[in-house]
Every structure is written in C-alpha cells, then in structure tokens.
Write a protein that holds these residues in place. Structure first.
Motif: not given
Length: 373
Positions: A122-130
């Motif tokens: 979730l952290r990774r996706g919220f930081a980088s998902n376009p």
C-alpha cells in the motif's frame, strides 16, 4: 445485478487491455472465447459469470498470468477478497512484474484486515501509482491500515496528502472527518457542499440526523445512500443500529440483521457488524450463534470491550458462568476503568459463590460511578 462502479472499472481497465492484447498469443479458440466473454461480463459487472469464464480458461491454459489477474479482479470487485488474494499471489509467482497483481494484492489483503502484510504494498502503491483513482483507493486503504496498526502519525500524513490530492472527493472527506474529530464538522460541511447527493453525502446527513435524535430522518438518509451506492461500506451498519435502537416495529430486528449481513458482504472485517449481529442473536436466545459472532468481533478487534461483555452475557445465559468470568477477568486487565465490566463480574462472582470477589467488584463499580467523567 450490480453494475461495476466507475472506480473499479477505472482500476481494472489497464489490466483488461493487457489481456485483450494477449489474446492473439492464445492458440485455443475455446480459450479465446472464454476470455473475451469473461472480459465482457466483468465490464458489465456480472462478476460470477466472469469468475466462471476466467476459471474455465485457466483450466485449459493455467500459465496465462494476465487472465488470472482478471480473475483476481473479478473476485475483488465481488468482495471475495480471500479468493482475490490467492489469485494475485499465484499471478506474482508466474510473473512478478505484473503491476496489476502487485497493486491489488495489498488492496485485497487490507480488505481482509491483514494490514501488516498489506502495508508495504500500500505504501509503495500510494507513493508511485500513476492512476489517480487507483492511487486514491490505495491511499484510503493505507490510512485505514495505519489506524488499525496504531500508526496514528503516519495515518495523519496520509490523510493530509489525500486531502491535498483529492480536496473535493466524498470518500476522502468522509474518512478525514471520521479521523479528525475536532475538524469533522468543517470537513462534513465541505462534503455536503461539493457532493450533497452522493452516497457519502446522504450518509453524513443520516449521521447528523441521528445525532439530533431524528432517527426516522436518519433511516431515510441511510436508505438513500444505499440506493445511490449499494456497495458503500458502513452505511448498512449505521442503518441497522438506528433500527435496533429506535424502531418500535417488532420485526425491525430481522431487517437490521439482513442489513448487517449485507454489510459483511461488503466489509467482512467489520467488528462492529459482527458485534451487532451477536447482540441480535443473544437477545433472541440464539446463544451459540451469538457467541460465535462475538468471538469473530473480538478476533478482529481484541480490545473491543463491548464484544467481550456480549460474549460473557451469552455464556452466562447458557449457564457457563465460569467461562464468562474468564472472559471478563481478561477484559478487566485491559479495561480497568470500565464500570460495566466490574458490575457484570460482581454478578457472576455472586452466582458462583464468591462473595468477597463480588464485593471487591461492586466497590470498584461504585467508585467508577462516582468518579467525574
């Protein structure tokens, strides 16, 4: 049959495109047909048919990672989060680079309350998902998981970021209002201004009416919210509570029970819904079912005092006073200032012939009753 929400469709569209491109690489015409019909079913929100068709294609061609990802999406949209998690895990074993599975696996885990495992993704996706809409969903799930794991400071940062990115989004405003008690009135007013006829807007109207004591108006607003968005989490729980507390209809508990079970189809990790179901069953002498519901609530939230007291009451009604005492003695350690725990323990100790323990609990109860709140 519910149609797929715009949010889910926006999230799924990239994966559906990938599979459509990949169809040219699938040699068997039957498999191609099943995949295409599965995509069409998923687009129109017929999740059961989509699941059957994708599963059929995978029986013939089990290595098609994109097709399995679409199966996971169908499960996710159908609130079958455990099945979705398993599908996405298998996808990542077949193709660790597939972005859809890396995104939806943590979302599926979060929906089951498995926040420790979900948080890194979730952290990774919220930081980088376009994708803006998908990033919003990742952020909301991240904020809820941070709260569940008692990481308040990080949750504050996430909700502030969500408010900056989506200042007029109804769900973001609602979640922020729930988290920030002192700011909730301002946030809810903004929600009602920007989206007065949204499902969240109706839900807030219902909560305001309930606070003002106008339970019938609250019920009407909650029903409007459900009509606007049948998949809105939390609103059926709100509706059920109003019916249980205020309705004079002797059959209202049956409607409330139906609403609570529907809530669990949307949000199976709601300890409050399990607790309310337990109370319904306990008050109607279905004590085994009541105890099971309370135990589910406690597993989801171990510090849920009301659920522990409900379990103790159900055990007492079954003649299992010693087991009830064991439940409450554990509860007393974590909630020493809860007067209700001491009062019920005093009653149970007297029933078990332990007058000294009963007197101690009665003294604790009286002391807490006299203490300023």
């Amino acid at each position: 049959m519910a149609t797929m929400s715009l949010r889910v469709w926006a999230a799924c569209s990239a994966v559906l495109f990938c599979v459509s491109v990949a169809l040219a690489q699938v040699p068997a015409p039957k498999v191609q047909s099943e995949i295409q019909r599965g995509l069409e079913a998923l687009r129109r929100g017929d999740y059961t048919t989509a699941e059957e068709l994708f599963s059929g294609a995978l029986k013939t061609s089990p290595t098609l990672a994109e097709v399995r990802a679409n199966l996971g999406l169908a499960y996710y949209a159908d609130h079958k989060y455990a099945e979705a998690s398993q599908a996405f895990r298998t996808v990542l074993q077949q193709d660790p680079s597939l972005k859809s599975a890396r995104t939806f696996l943590p979302l599926s885990l979060a929906a089951q309350g498995q926040c420790e495992e979900a948080l890194p993704g979730l952290r990774r996706g919220f930081a980088s998902n376009p994708d803006a809409k998908l990033r919003r969903d990742l952020g909301l799930s991240l904020e809820r998981c941070l709260l569940q794991t008692r990481q308040q400071a990080d949750a504050d940062e996430v909700i502030e970021r969500l408010l900056a990115l989506y200042p007029d989004d109804g769900d973001v405003l609602y979640e922020a209002g729930q988290m920030y008690g002192k700011l909730s009135s301002e946030l809810y007013l903004r929600l009602l201004k920007v989206a007065p006829h949204s499902a969240r807007g109706f839900q807030v109207m219902g909560q305001v009416a309930a606070t003002e004591g106008n339970w019938q108006k609250a019920v009407d607003a909650y029903r409007q919210a459900i009509q606007t968005d049948p998949n809105l989490p939390g609103v059926r729980l709100d509706l059920a509570i109003q019916l249980l507390v205020h309705s004079t209809d002797p059959g209202a508990w049956k409607e409330a029970l139906s609403d609570l079970n529907a809530e669990l189809q949307i949000n199976p990790m709601s300890p409050e819904a399990h607790y309310e179901i337990g109370e319904i069953y306990r008050k109607h002498d279905q004590l085994d079912a009541a105890a099971a519901a309370f135990e589910r609530a406690i597993r989801l939230r171990p510090d849920f005092v009301e659920a522990r007291m409900g379990l103790a009451k159900a055990l007492r009604q079954q003649g299992k006073s010693q087991e009830a005492v064991s439940v409450l003695e554990t509860t007393r350690k974590t909630a020493p200032d809860d007067a209700g725990v001491h009062y019920l323990l005093a009653q149970l100790y007297r029933e078990l012939g332990r007058p000294a323990d009963a007197e101690r609990e009665e003294e604790a109860f009286q002391k807490l009753q006299k203490s300023p709140q």
